[in-house]
Design an enzyme around this catalytic site. Structure first.
Site, mmCIF file in Angstrom:
data_model
loop_
_atom_site.group_PDB
_atom_site.id
_atom_site.type_symbol
_atom_site.label_atom_id
_atom_site.label_comp_id
_atom_site.label_asym_id
_atom_site.label_seq_id
_atom_site.Cartn_x
_atom_site.Cartn_y
_atom_site.Cartn_z
ATOM 1 N N ILE A 310 28.057 36.558 37.367
ATOM 2 C CA ILE A 310 27.884 37.202 38.671
ATOM 3 C C ILE A 310 28.886 37.056 39.590
ATOM 4 O O ILE A 310 29.581 37.600 40.304
ATOM 5 C CB ILE A 310 26.527 36.689 39.469
ATOM 6 N N GLN A 313 31.991 38.876 38.578
ATOM 7 C CA GLN A 313 32.120 40.191 39.335
ATOM 8 C C GLN A 313 32.364 40.307 40.903
ATOM 9 O O GLN A 313 32.758 41.128 41.411
ATOM 10 C CB GLN A 313 30.686 40.852 38.953
ATOM 11 N N GLU A 314 31.731 39.088 41.405
ATOM 12 C CA GLU A 314 31.962 38.943 42.756
ATOM 13 C C GLU A 314 33.379 38.689 43.355
ATOM 14 O O GLU A 314 33.993 39.321 44.185
ATOM 15 C CB GLU A 314 30.836 38.090 43.506
ATOM 16 N N SER A 315 33.940 37.730 42.940
ATOM 17 C CA SER A 315 35.060 37.202 43.183
ATOM 18 C C SER A 315 36.070 36.955 42.275
ATOM 19 O O SER A 315 37.350 36.490 42.652
ATOM 20 C CB SER A 315 34.907 36.017 43.773
ATOM 21 N N TYR A 440 27.633 47.813 39.313
ATOM 22 C CA TYR A 440 27.566 46.087 39.447
ATOM 23 C C TYR A 440 26.849 45.573 38.553
ATOM 24 O O TYR A 440 27.143 44.630 37.683
ATOM 25 C CB TYR A 440 27.120 45.733 40.819
#
Length: 493
Positions: A310, A313-315, A440
């Site tokens: 996660i 994917q986010e940062s 996502y």
């Protein structure tokens, strides 16, 4: 690989044909023997299923047995009300004799329906289809046709790949290859990757899974167009087991079970991005070690590797990452969410991971209890991205359209509808870029699979190294000089 709608439409008609065959078998055949194959299974309380070791069929993970074929076979056993007993083999030459001898009741191993096999066995209805791909290593000259195959070429013996090559050789006399019973198709992919082979053949779904771990494996061309996969039943048996399989597959096609299972194993791997996969593997090696302990420490009783996926994917594991929407940090938290989770600094890696993990766990717990794993995980991920309200709007649309609102494979088809006014104007939370949470979730699923595979591989290597060191220590501690007389006796007469 064809899209799901086309593929399952094809399989639906294939199944219908088998249903008609079942009617013929049941009504036109002589009465079953006093004790039919199906009656024996039910009387003894278990069904023996032959399969292959491997990620597509059957393997053991931290939670126990897994694999597409295993789960589907378990559903068939549940359908009969009996126990499932898996009889796995390491190769095809081991597998088929078990059916011939009656050691297993049928084979469930991702086997293609081929002319040679049709002559020897009966097939249950098809549940999937795959094409055969000629593969080579990225960076080498790409072969675009059979005439371009100039190097070493190997496939697994007794496979549909070998059968297809024999047929192709009738028109391409120059075609040559080797066959092996020692290596399966995935091991042959590794041989290509390591430069020990120039080419091999892989089924499209096997290739899709393995390119997450070995992105340098490339496709030259399609060597065989899509062919159906099905379970095999001996022609020496009566038709009772085949008839029950036809009924079973009719049911799992109709109620969406098969579609959901297909999505669980293959739905997120159909798209492949070489650059992104390579970047992620490099980040696992270079960046992740700095933050891994934090993911483990703040895992909220979840798999830390999922939290890491996660975060990537986010940062991309950048503590100071920032989006134009105002979310920041390793887990890209909004200011409101950070305050809610008790986070003072979103730019502090540990605080961000702790807050993100806590928030994600909260989203999972918010999902209705009836939603099973892993669907509730995928729903929670979609909610993390687009919000719980928009997710529920998509679930309501799913139910209105006759789909199952508790299955991710159904809801992910409706989320993009939130971009269309004729749909979102009737929802509680209105417009949303519904395609974004779908991408996502599927990205995170791919990252999670790759990270899990690499982490498990690293653990096995560490265990092997520790075992070797332990053996070496025992040898050193146990060694000593022998007395001259004893040494002489060891040297011989």
């Amino acid at each position: 690989m064809k899209n799901k709608k086309e593929k399952f439409s094809y399989i639906k008609w294939f199944t219908l044909g088998f249903f008609l065959l079942a009617v013929t078998l049941i009504s036109g055949c002589q009465p079953l023997k006093e004790t039919s194959g199906l009656e024996r299974i039910i009387a003894r309380g278990y069904v023996n299923v032959g399969t292959l070791f491997g990620p597509n069929s059957y393997y053991l993970d931290a939670h126990g047995p897994a694999g597409f074929e295993y789960e589907l076979a378990q559903k068939y056993a549940d359908y009969l009300g009996v126990e499932l007993k898996v009889v796995p083999s390491y190769n095809l030459e081991e597998l088929f004799p078990k059916l011939d001898s009656g050691d297993v009741d049928f084979l469930a191993a991702g086997l293609a329906v081929t002319p040679k096999r049709l002559a020897r066995y009966n097939f249950a209805p098809s549940y999937d289809q795959v094409s055969q791909k000629l593969v080579f290593k990225q960076g080498n000259v790409r072969p675009r046709a059979l005439k371009d195959l100039t190097g070493s070429f190997m496939v697994t013996s007794s496979s549909s790949h070998a059968e297809n090559l024999v047929k192709l050789k009738e028109e391409h006399s120059e075609l040559s290859w080797q066959e092996t019973s020692e290596l399966d198709s995935e091991e042959l992919l590794v041989k290509v990757l390591e430069g020990e082979l120039d080419y091999t053949v892989s089924d499209s779904h096997t290739l899709a899974i393995n390119r997450r771990y070995y992105p340098e494996i490339s496709i030259g061309f399609t060597i065989k167009e899509p062919e159906p996969l099905a379970w095999l039943v001996s022609k020496e048996q009566d038709d009772s087991i085949l008839a029950s399989l036809i009924e079973f597959f009719g049911q799992v096609h109709q109620d969406g079970t098969l579609l959901a299972l297909d999505d669980k194993y293959y739905g997120h791997v159909e798209q492949f991005n070489y650059v992104d996969t390579r970047m992620f593997i490099r980040a696992i090696e270079k960046k992740l070690p700095k933050y891994q302990d934090l993911f483990v420490k703040h895992n909220q009783e979840l798999d830390w590797r999922l939290l890491a996926a996660i975060s990537y994917q986010e940062s991309h594991w950048e503590p100071h990452a920032r989006s134009y929407t105002g979310v920041r940090g390793m887990m890209m938290l909004t200011l409101a969410t950070a305050k809610q989770m008790g986070i003072k600094s979103r730019l502090d890696a540990e605080q961000s991971i702790r807050g993100g993990a806590k928030y994600f766990k909260k989203l999972i717990n918010r999902m209705p209890a009836r939603i099973p794993v892993p669907d509730r995980i995928w729903f929670a991920l979609a909610s993390y991205n687009v919000g719980f309200g928009h997710l529920n709007d998509a679930r309501i649309i799913t139910e209105q359209q006759g789909g199952d609102p508790d299955r991710w494979v159904e809801v992910k088809k409706r989320l993009p509808l939130l971009k269309q006014k004729k749909y979102y104007k009737h929802t509680k939370y209105g417009y949303a870029r519904g395609d974004e949470p779908v991408n996502y979730v599927e990205n995170i699923r791919r990252y999670y699979d790759t990270l899990t595979w690499m982490d498990d591989k690293a653990k096995k290597e560490r265990m092997l190294n520790e075992a070797v060191k332990s053996d070496e220590t025992e040898l050193i501690e146990g060694s000593g000089e022998l007395e001259p007389g004893k040494q002489a006796s060891l040297d011989g007469d």
